[in-house]
Write an enzyme that holds these catalytic residues in place. Structure first.
Site, PDB file in Angstrom:
ATOM      1  N   GLU A   1       0.824  -1.222   0.000  1.00 59.74           N
ATOM      2  CA  GLU A   1       0.000   0.000   0.000  1.00 59.74           C
ATOM      3  C   GLU A   1       0.861   1.277   0.000  1.00 59.74           C
ATOM      4  O   GLU A   1       0.585   2.219   0.725  1.00 59.74           O
ATOM      5  CB  GLU A   1      -0.964   0.000   1.201  1.00 59.74           C
ATOM      6  CG  GLU A   1      -1.957  -1.145   1.166  1.00 59.74           C
ATOM      7  CD  GLU A   1      -3.062  -1.037   2.221  1.00 59.74           C
ATOM      8  OE1 GLU A   1      -2.908  -0.260   3.164  1.00 59.74           O
ATOM      9  OE2 GLU A   1      -4.077  -1.732   2.062  1.00 59.74           O
TER      10      GLU A   1
ATOM     11  N   GLU B   1      -6.695  -7.637  -1.369  1.00 58.73           N
ATOM     12  CA  GLU B   1      -7.380  -7.555  -0.077  1.00 58.73           C
ATOM     13  C   GLU B   1      -8.828  -7.164  -0.277  1.00 58.73           C
ATOM     14  O   GLU B   1      -9.141  -6.019  -0.528  1.00 58.73           O
ATOM     15  CB  GLU B   1      -6.719  -6.503   0.839  1.00 58.73           C
ATOM     16  CG  GLU B   1      -5.351  -6.878   1.307  1.00 58.73           C
ATOM     17  CD  GLU B   1      -4.824  -5.951   2.408  1.00 58.73           C
ATOM     18  OE1 GLU B   1      -5.613  -5.155   2.961  1.00 58.73           O
ATOM     19  OE2 GLU B   1      -3.631  -6.029   2.696  1.00 58.73           O
TER      20      GLU B   1
END
Ligand SMILES: *[C@@H]1O[C@H](CO)[C@@H](O)[C@H](O)[C@H]1NC(C)=O
Ligand SMILES: *[C@@H]1O[C@H](CO)[C@@H](O)[C@H](O)[C@H]1NC(C)=O
Ligand SMILES: *[C@@H]1O[C@H](CO)[C@@H](O)[C@H](O)[C@H]1NC(C)=O
Ligand SMILES: *[C@@H]1O[C@H](CO)[C@@H](O)[C@H](O)[C@H]1NC(C)=O
Ligand SMILES: *[C@@H]1O[C@H](CO)[C@@H](O)[C@H](O)[C@H]1NC(C)=O
Ligand SMILES: CC(=O)N[C@H]1CO[C@H](CO)[C@@H](O)[C@@H]1O
Length: 790
Positions: free
Chosen positions: A182, A254
């Site tokens: 991320e 995710e």
């Protein structure tokens, strides 16, 4: 909207450097991962090895496989593997090779997300605190100190896994690996800072140098994607997201199956209908690999496991609950979806496709065609109305609001995400009812605060108020700040302390005068408490405690903790003026508590005589408690109900179960009063729904894995009660069950069988809503759901 049909792209196969004849070749093209020459539709789920025990792994993995998963994904937890520089831990729950071997033995694939920055609601995002001590260190930016340590650790993990032949090319299960995590959000915040860009390109080059023979991915990295990595999506929904290049497949790393929980928050729940909706739409829009984050959330055992203010339970409302039990209907409803999608693998990954919106962009039909067959998805994103959709063949299908219908032959609806068909058990979990170890015999021992009540001894002194993490190296939650002052006469003052958190105790002349902690998830707070000074030397001892270190955000490691800079002042209560500003006094520093140095939690022989019996003090801060109990029989997981206690840490047979804090009552939030799976689910704001446990202790039940217990001999539970609490309520009667401390069997299934048995074979039956059916820990929703399956 219409998308052009897919054009075959050059198949990019990565030669596995370490490949042996028995190895699996892994590559990808614009449509999907390509495994041994075949495009594959893959469903994966996250199970973090340190959030369970090696004894639990085979069962968790087996249940994941039976739930229709092809792969298990995990992060790698650097601070757990290298707690001190160059001192490694690959034992027990950190035996990463054993974890991947279990995945392999189950005949599943694995996805390795090294990071090594992992976020993950994990202490410091997985980065060891000692990194800070290296000079010139800046986390996750282009600088030698960080890049060297990152490369050393990445190489260590890769080599360990290569040695065990865990990569696909070697015949092992790992088909994908991830570097960084991320980073896109960091780049956004730093405005595409040059150092950030250099760093992420360095990461890709370093990863590719590792020669693992499987592709590297970067999740949430949508800008500035290095050429030799696949960028992937994280989120609650990923249907509107597409990868940056056409030669890479659409991968969802995710898909948040729920949400994590903080001490001040109620429990999050994401409905099975909404998750199924998001997954179906993902595969409708060319998705090829998706991973549930989490499939099993588990438990933050130990001090350096959880993130800031994150509860010990990391249940996540995942398809497998904290204890590893199947959570219905989520598990079954998703399993049904996986079966349908798998049956369409070939046509979804090889077929031509056409998306057609039906009058409104909220309604879309996608038709995949291959040879003479076709498969259809119909999605309806209206959150308030069903729609009737007529397909090419003239047949009309009713699609409920906020749902996707899947027709593997474009004729018959095999699955609708809003219609739960799975056999739903009545899961009523109220741990502690059955095999209760009543009347725990407690003994106790005071934490020896005496050495910390003066400023005489400490590790060092400094004429300033220091930052806590840098000072303690995160070797303990606790840091003592101690000073003294000479005063004439008696005076009533107000002690004012400004701290960056997370929790603070103040003592004046050996007496506890105040306690405060960061409210509402904020970390900076001021404590003001009345104090009395006497004539002569007065001692001020401040104990600052962290509750998990920050794990997220650009430059998160710069976020201070403790009484950094203060000020610490004594304020005249009459004139409201500063009588003493102690901020630059000579402060003496000491990290950790006496009991931590003694390892009181291990119940060592040399300490045995220190434990006191007789009347057990209650609501006494800084107290150690100990009790022995027999393990409940059977193999069911066990929970400790710690209601009545304040805040502290609990161990069973020396194993750290994590921090406990049942006295923290979860906030009252609107999301506790609305629950409709239709409409966008979010972790905050209006998207919050189906919350449970508002105004209740945010976590009262604590997982005691079976492997921590010994059968047929006494087990020892040790509590360090920091704030003051009442452990003795355990000895109260069985009936007044809720409010007590006990080691008890969490045996929801047994209870469920009982209630089911009452109904089987009958046309009608009554399930009495008694005390026994009250919601408890890990209970699916905290709500009693009775579903009849006929
Ligand atoms: C498709 O259908 C046509 C005509 O019905 C037939 O000739 C052809 O063999 C079929 N192709 C396949 C791949 O089944
Ligand atoms: C869809 O069709 C059914 C009957 O086939 C009808 O009852 C229903 O009202 C229709 N719904 C809408 C939104 O038109
Ligand atoms: C408290 O400390 C923080 C962080 O050092 C600082 O930003 C803030 O101004 C201080 N507040 C008060 C009231 O002193
Ligand atoms: C005392 O002084 C402080 C700082 O000057 C101010 O913020 C506070 O409101 C005052 N309190 C009272 C009771 O006057
Ligand atoms: C403490 O020292 C700092 C740095 O030298 C200085 O800026 C500050 O004014 C001092 N505070 C007091 C109360 O003396
Ligand atoms: C891709 C995606 O769905 N991202 C979302 C993930 O969840 C956060 C928090 O709810 C949203 O802000 C993102 O848009």
């Amino acid at each position: 909207m219409e998308r052009v049909s897919w054009q075959p792209l050059a198949l990019l196969l990565l030669a596995a450097a370490a490949a042996v004849a028995s190895g699996t070749e892994v590559g990808y093209d614009g449509r999907s991962m390509v495994i041994d020459g075949e495009r594959r539709l893959l469903i994966s789920g996250s199970i973090h090895y340190p959030r369970s025990t090696p004894e639990m792994w085979p069962d968790l993995i087996r249940k994941a496989k039976e739930g229709g998963l092809d792969a298990i994904e995990t992060y790698v937890f650097w601070n757990g593997h290298e707690p001190r520089r160059r001192q490694y831990n690959f034992e027990g729950s950190y035996d990463i090779v054993r974890f991947f071997k279990e995945v392999q033995d189950a005949g599943m694939y694995a996805i390795l997300r090294i990071g090594p920055y992992i976020c993950g609601e994990w202490n410091y995002g997985g980065l060891p605190a000692w990194l800070r001590d290296i000079s010139g260190m800046q986390f996750r930016m282009h600088n030698n100190p960080f890049e060297q340590e990152m490369e050393t650790f990445t190489t260590l993990i890769v080599d360990k896994l290569k040695e065990a032949k865990m990569f696909a090319g070697q015949g092992g299960p790992i088909i994908l690996s991830q570097i960084e995590n991320e980073y896109g959000n960091v780049m956004d915040k730093l405005n595409n800072d040059e150092s950030a860009s250099e760093y992420i390109h360095w990461c890709a080059a370093m990863a590719n140098k590792q020669n693992v023979g499987v592709p590297w991915i970067m999740c949430q990295q949508d800008q500035d994607v290095p050429p030799n990595v696949i960028n992937t999506c994280n989120g609650f929904y990923c249907h509107d997201w597409f990868p940056k290049r056409t030669d890479i497949p659409k991968i969802w790393t995710e898909n948040w199956t729920g949400w994590f929980k903080a001490w001040d928050k109620p429990d999050f729940h994401r409905s099975a209908e909404d998750i199924a909706f998001s997954v179906a739409m993902f595969f409708q829009t060319r998705g090829s690999l998706q991973n549930y984050y989490m499939y099993h959330g588990g438990t933050n055992f130990g001090r350096t496991s959880g993130g800031p203010y994150i509860t010990t339970s990391y249940d996540y409302d995942a398809p497998l609950d904290e204890y590893g039990k199947i959570r219905q209907p989520k598990y079954g409803h998703l399993k049904d979806l996986h079966n349908v999608l798998k049956s369409m693998e070939k046509i979804l990954l090889h077929g031509d496709y056409k998306d057609t919106t039906m009058g409104n962009t909220n309604v879309m039909v996608t038709k995949y065609t291959l040879d003479n067959s076709s498969a259809c998805f119909i999605s309806n994103k209206f959150d308030d109305k069903e729609v009737n959709v007529t397909l090419d063949d003239g047949a009309t299908h009713v699609v409920p609001a906020w749902s996707v219908s899947i027709l593997p032959d474009c004729k018959t609806v095999a699955y609708n995400s809003a219609k739960i068909k799975t056999q739903t058990s009545v899961m009523v979990k109220r741990p502690g009812v059955e095999t209760v170890t009543d009347g725990l015999a407690w003994s106790w021992m005071p934490e020896n605060l005496h050495p910390f009540m003066t400023d005489e001894k400490g590790n060092f002194r400094k004429n300033e108020l220091l930052e806590q993490i840098a000072t303690s190296g995160d070797q303990s939650d606790y840091l003592w700040y101690r000073t003294s002052l000479e005063h004439k006469g008696e005076s009533n003052y107000k002690l004012h302390v400004n701290t960056t958190g997370h929790e603070l105790y103040a003592f004046v002349n050996g007496k506890l005068v105040g306690r405060h902690y960061a409210p509402n998830g904020g970390f900076v707070f001021q404590m003001e408490t009345p104090v009395k000074l006497h004539s002569g030397k007065n001692y001020i001892s401040l104990l600052s405690a962290t509750i998990g270190l920050k794990n997220y955000g650009a430059l998160f490691e710069m976020m201070p903790a403790g009484i950094v800079g203060g000020p610490v002042k004594l304020v005249d209560t009459v004139t409201n003026t500063t009588a003493y500003d102690l901020s630059n006094s000579s402060w003496s520093y000491k990290a950790g508590l006496a009991g931590e140095y003694r390892e009181t939690h291990l119940d060592k022989a040399k300490d045995r005589s220190q434990w006191r019996g007789g009347t057990i003090p209650v609501h006494r801060p800084f107290t150690w408690y100990k009790a022995t109990f027999e393990a409940p029989t059977g193999e069911e997981p066990v929970v400790a109900d710690l209601l009545g206690l304040g805040k502290g840490v609990v161990w069973v047979n020396g194993n750290n179960l994590g921090r406990y804090w049942p006295s923290y009552v979860a906030a009252d939030m609107d999301g506790c009063r609305r629950c409709d799976y239709r409409g966008t689910f979010m972790a905050d704001g209006d998207g919050q729904k189906c919350l449970t446990g508002c105004n209740e202790p945010s976590q009262r039940f604590y997982h005691v894995p079976r492997s921590f217990l010994k059968a047929g001999e006494p087990n020892t539970m040790v509590l360090f009660e920091e704030a003051g609490g009442d452990p003795t309520r355990a000895s109260a009667s069985r009936a007044a069950s809720a409010a007590r401390t006990r080691a008890a069997s969490a045996s929801p299934r047994q209870r469920w069988r009982r209630s089911r048995a009452a109904c089987v074979g009958k046309e009608s039956c009554t399930v009495r809503h008694t005390e026994d059916f009250r919601a408890g820990s890990g209970c699916d929703s905290g709500v009693l759901t009775v579903q009849a399956t006929c």
